[in-house]
Design a protein around this motif. Structure first.
Motif, mmCIF file in Angstrom:
data_model
loop_
_atom_site.group_PDB
_atom_site.id
_atom_site.type_symbol
_atom_site.label_atom_id
_atom_site.label_comp_id
_atom_site.label_asym_id
_atom_site.label_seq_id
_atom_site.Cartn_x
_atom_site.Cartn_y
_atom_site.Cartn_z
ATOM 1 N N GLY A 181 -83.630 -3.866 35.088
ATOM 2 C CA GLY A 181 -84.304 -2.710 34.505
ATOM 3 C C GLY A 181 -84.730 -1.708 35.566
ATOM 4 O O GLY A 181 -84.602 -0.495 35.381
ATOM 5 N N PHE A 182 -85.227 -2.221 36.704
ATOM 6 C CA PHE A 182 -85.629 -1.310 37.782
ATOM 7 C C PHE A 182 -84.405 -0.662 38.420
ATOM 8 O O PHE A 182 -84.465 0.509 38.824
ATOM 9 N N VAL A 183 -83.312 -1.390 38.525
ATOM 10 C CA VAL A 183 -82.086 -0.805 39.083
ATOM 11 C C VAL A 183 -81.606 0.347 38.210
ATOM 12 O O VAL A 183 -81.194 1.401 38.715
ATOM 13 N N LEU A 184 -81.675 0.170 36.887
ATOM 14 C CA LEU A 184 -81.286 1.248 35.983
ATOM 15 C C LEU A 184 -82.177 2.463 36.200
ATOM 16 O O LEU A 184 -81.692 3.607 36.237
ATOM 17 N N TYR A 185 -83.481 2.222 36.357
ATOM 18 C CA TYR A 185 -84.385 3.343 36.636
ATOM 19 C C TYR A 185 -84.004 4.047 37.934
ATOM 20 O O TYR A 185 -83.954 5.290 37.983
ATOM 21 N N ALA A 186 -83.750 3.269 39.007
ATOM 22 C CA ALA A 186 -83.434 3.865 40.305
ATOM 23 C C ALA A 186 -82.160 4.707 40.223
ATOM 24 O O ALA A 186 -82.077 5.801 40.805
ATOM 25 N N LEU A 187 -81.163 4.224 39.483
ATOM 26 C CA LEU A 187 -79.927 4.987 39.299
ATOM 27 C C LEU A 187 -80.198 6.279 38.525
ATOM 28 O O LEU A 187 -79.750 7.364 38.911
ATOM 29 N N MET A 188 -80.936 6.154 37.433
ATOM 30 C CA MET A 188 -81.222 7.319 36.607
ATOM 31 C C MET A 188 -82.056 8.333 37.384
ATOM 32 O O MET A 188 -81.823 9.553 37.295
ATOM 33 N N ASP A 189 -83.006 7.855 38.171
ATOM 34 C CA ASP A 189 -83.847 8.746 38.962
ATOM 35 C C ASP A 189 -83.015 9.491 40.001
ATOM 36 O O ASP A 189 -83.223 10.693 40.230
ATOM 37 N N ALA A 190 -82.056 8.796 40.629
ATOM 38 C CA ALA A 190 -81.201 9.441 41.624
ATOM 39 C C ALA A 190 -80.311 10.503 40.985
ATOM 40 O O ALA A 190 -80.108 11.585 41.553
ATOM 41 N N VAL A 191 -79.778 10.200 39.794
ATOM 42 C CA VAL A 191 -78.942 11.178 39.087
ATOM 43 C C VAL A 191 -79.749 12.427 38.742
ATOM 44 O O VAL A 191 -79.305 13.559 38.960
ATOM 45 N N VAL A 192 -80.960 12.214 38.214
ATOM 46 C CA VAL A 192 -81.804 13.351 37.818
ATOM 47 C C VAL A 192 -82.215 14.162 39.040
ATOM 48 O O VAL A 192 -82.256 15.401 38.993
ATOM 49 N N ASP A 193 -82.520 13.489 40.153
ATOM 50 C CA ASP A 193 -82.896 14.217 41.377
ATOM 51 C C ASP A 193 -81.765 15.125 41.849
ATOM 52 O O ASP A 193 -82.021 16.176 42.461
ATOM 53 N N ARG A 194 -80.524 14.746 41.578
ATOM 54 C CA ARG A 194 -79.393 15.576 41.988
ATOM 55 C C ARG A 194 -79.240 16.813 41.106
ATOM 56 O O ARG A 194 -78.484 17.730 41.444
ATOM 57 N N TYR A 195 -79.927 16.849 39.977
ATOM 58 C CA TYR A 195 -79.883 18.037 39.135
ATOM 59 C C TYR A 195 -80.741 19.166 39.705
ATOM 60 O O TYR A 195 -80.465 20.342 39.454
ATOM 61 N N PHE A 196 -81.779 18.818 40.461
ATOM 62 C CA PHE A 196 -82.692 19.841 40.975
ATOM 63 C C PHE A 196 -82.000 20.839 41.909
ATOM 64 O O PHE A 196 -82.195 22.054 41.776
ATOM 65 N N PRO A 197 -81.177 20.386 42.888
ATOM 66 C CA PRO A 197 -80.467 21.381 43.717
ATOM 67 C C PRO A 197 -79.528 22.269 42.911
ATOM 68 O O PRO A 197 -79.339 23.442 43.246
ATOM 69 N N VAL A 198 -78.965 21.717 41.830
ATOM 70 C CA VAL A 198 -78.060 22.505 40.990
ATOM 71 C C VAL A 198 -78.821 23.632 40.307
ATOM 72 O O VAL A 198 -78.411 24.803 40.339
ATOM 73 N N ILE A 199 -79.949 23.288 39.706
ATOM 74 C CA ILE A 199 -80.704 24.328 39.000
ATOM 75 C C ILE A 199 -81.339 25.301 39.986
ATOM 76 O O ILE A 199 -81.478 26.496 39.692
ATOM 77 N N ASP A 200 -81.697 24.839 41.193
ATOM 78 C CA ASP A 200 -82.214 25.762 42.213
ATOM 79 C C ASP A 200 -81.146 26.783 42.602
ATOM 80 O O ASP A 200 -81.435 27.979 42.765
ATOM 81 N N ALA A 201 -79.904 26.305 42.760
ATOM 82 C CA ALA A 201 -78.807 27.211 43.108
ATOM 83 C C ALA A 201 -78.563 28.222 41.987
ATOM 84 O O ALA A 201 -78.316 29.411 42.246
ATOM 85 N N LEU A 202 -78.647 27.767 40.738
ATOM 86 C CA LEU A 202 -78.444 28.682 39.611
ATOM 87 C C LEU A 202 -79.568 29.708 39.528
ATOM 88 O O LEU A 202 -79.329 30.879 39.210
ATOM 89 N N GLU A 203 -80.790 29.276 39.806
ATOM 90 C CA GLU A 203 -81.919 30.221 39.796
ATOM 91 C C GLU A 203 -81.767 31.268 40.902
ATOM 92 O O GLU A 203 -82.053 32.453 40.682
#
Length: 324
Positions: free
Chosen positions: A139-161
């Protein structure tokens, strides 16, 4: 392609093992196996399906790829699909869309990464640095994976902004309206790609926090709440940007209309000026015998003077009105 296959117990790494040796470790209570694959073949998935008892519908989704982000529960296991977005190294500011599929059970985690150049080595390192959290198991591994994926969205939206701010600065630049509209529509298309990655995942992750939480995730609900919070912030930023883009497109269309109106006014002003000279020249060019000005000694010069004077007066008036 197999990236690694590792067995863990009590939050600590025991050893790297071959896929053929998975069965003997699954029999031990408190252990779980974490297998990572990249662009897995049907044969590799079939082998892992036999080893872990993966649900055939989830395996079929992983084989076909191009799935909508989701979190599905199959008996005592979970199947999660997340999109991986990449913008660096791509032409024309395009957004590459990869995918990671995660099979999570009581004593195993299987991740399959497709169409993505960036791996998740940092996720495994993070989990191994925090054994007290890794004791929560898959369960924690799934969280860590999901958290890493979501963190990679932030640079994308920063670039779009940043791109949106650049376009906004040139909205009122003369002659740039049409190019701005083209850029805004391209930005809107890439923002839609991000929206399709975030919104369904936000809905799916909600199943892992609050209400009836799957047994696998018990003990890690607070961590999934943090992921949901990040997804909510990104989703709100996307909605705000979409509203801003809609407004910017409307302003640009207005600017195009205004620029076209300016051109129309200039054309109308010059047409009026030439219409006066054309009309007078047409009148004196009829050559009737009884025209009084026809035999006047200074008629030609007077006609030219009158035409020039009227044209000059009209030019002056249109100039003051801002039409020329």
């Amino acid at each position: 392609m197999l990236i690694n296959c590792v067995v863990y117990e009590g939050g600590e790494k025991l050893a790297d093992i071959p896929v053929a040796g998975i069965g003997e470790h699954l029999q031990h209570t408190g252990r779980f196996v974490w297998v990572a694959l990249q662009d897995a073949t049907a044969a590799e998935l079939a082998e892992l399906q036999g080893a872990f008892g993966l649900h055939p519908l989830a395996v079929e989704d992983a084989q076909h790829g191009h799935q909508r982000p989701k979190v599905e529960e199959y008996d005592d296991s979970l199947f999660a699909v997340m999109h991986l977005l990449e913008i660096d190294g791509l032409d024309d500011g395009a957004t590459g869309v990869g995918e990671i599929d995660a099979f999570v059970g009581r004593n195993y985690v299987v991740t399959v990464r497709n169409r993505s150049r960036h791996g998740f080595v940092e996720v495994r390192e993070r989990c191994e640095r925090e054994p007290e959290l890794l004791r929560h198991g898959p369960g924690f591994v799934l969280y860590a994976l999901m958290d890493a994926v979501v963190d990679r969205y932030f640079p994308v939206i920063d670039a779009l902004e940043d791109e949106l701010e650049t376009i906004e600065l040139q909205i009122f630049t003369k002659g740039a309206a049409r190019e701005s509209i083209r850029s805004l529509y391209g930005l809107k298309r890439r923002l839609t790609v991000l929206k399709h990655a975030v919104a369904p995942l936000l809905e799916g992750a909600g199943k892992l926090y609050g209400g009836r939480v799957p047994q696998i995730c018990v003990g890690a609900q607070e961590y999934f709440r943090d992921v949901i919070d990040h997804l909510g912030r990104i989703n709100a930023s996307i909605d705000a940007m979409r509203d801003t883009i809609g407004t910017a497109i409307s302003v640009n269309l207005s600017m195009v209309t205004i620029e076209d109106g300016e051109v129309t006014k200039r054309l109308a002003a010059w047409a009026a000026i030439f219409a006066v000279s054309t009309s007078l020249a047409g009148i004196w060019g009829m050559n009737f015998e009884q025209m009084p000005e026809l035999h006047w000694r200074f008629g030609y010069y007077a006609a030219l003077g009158l035409i020039a004077g009227l044209c000059g007066f009209l030019y002056y008036r249109f100039r003051r009105a801002g039409w020329i």
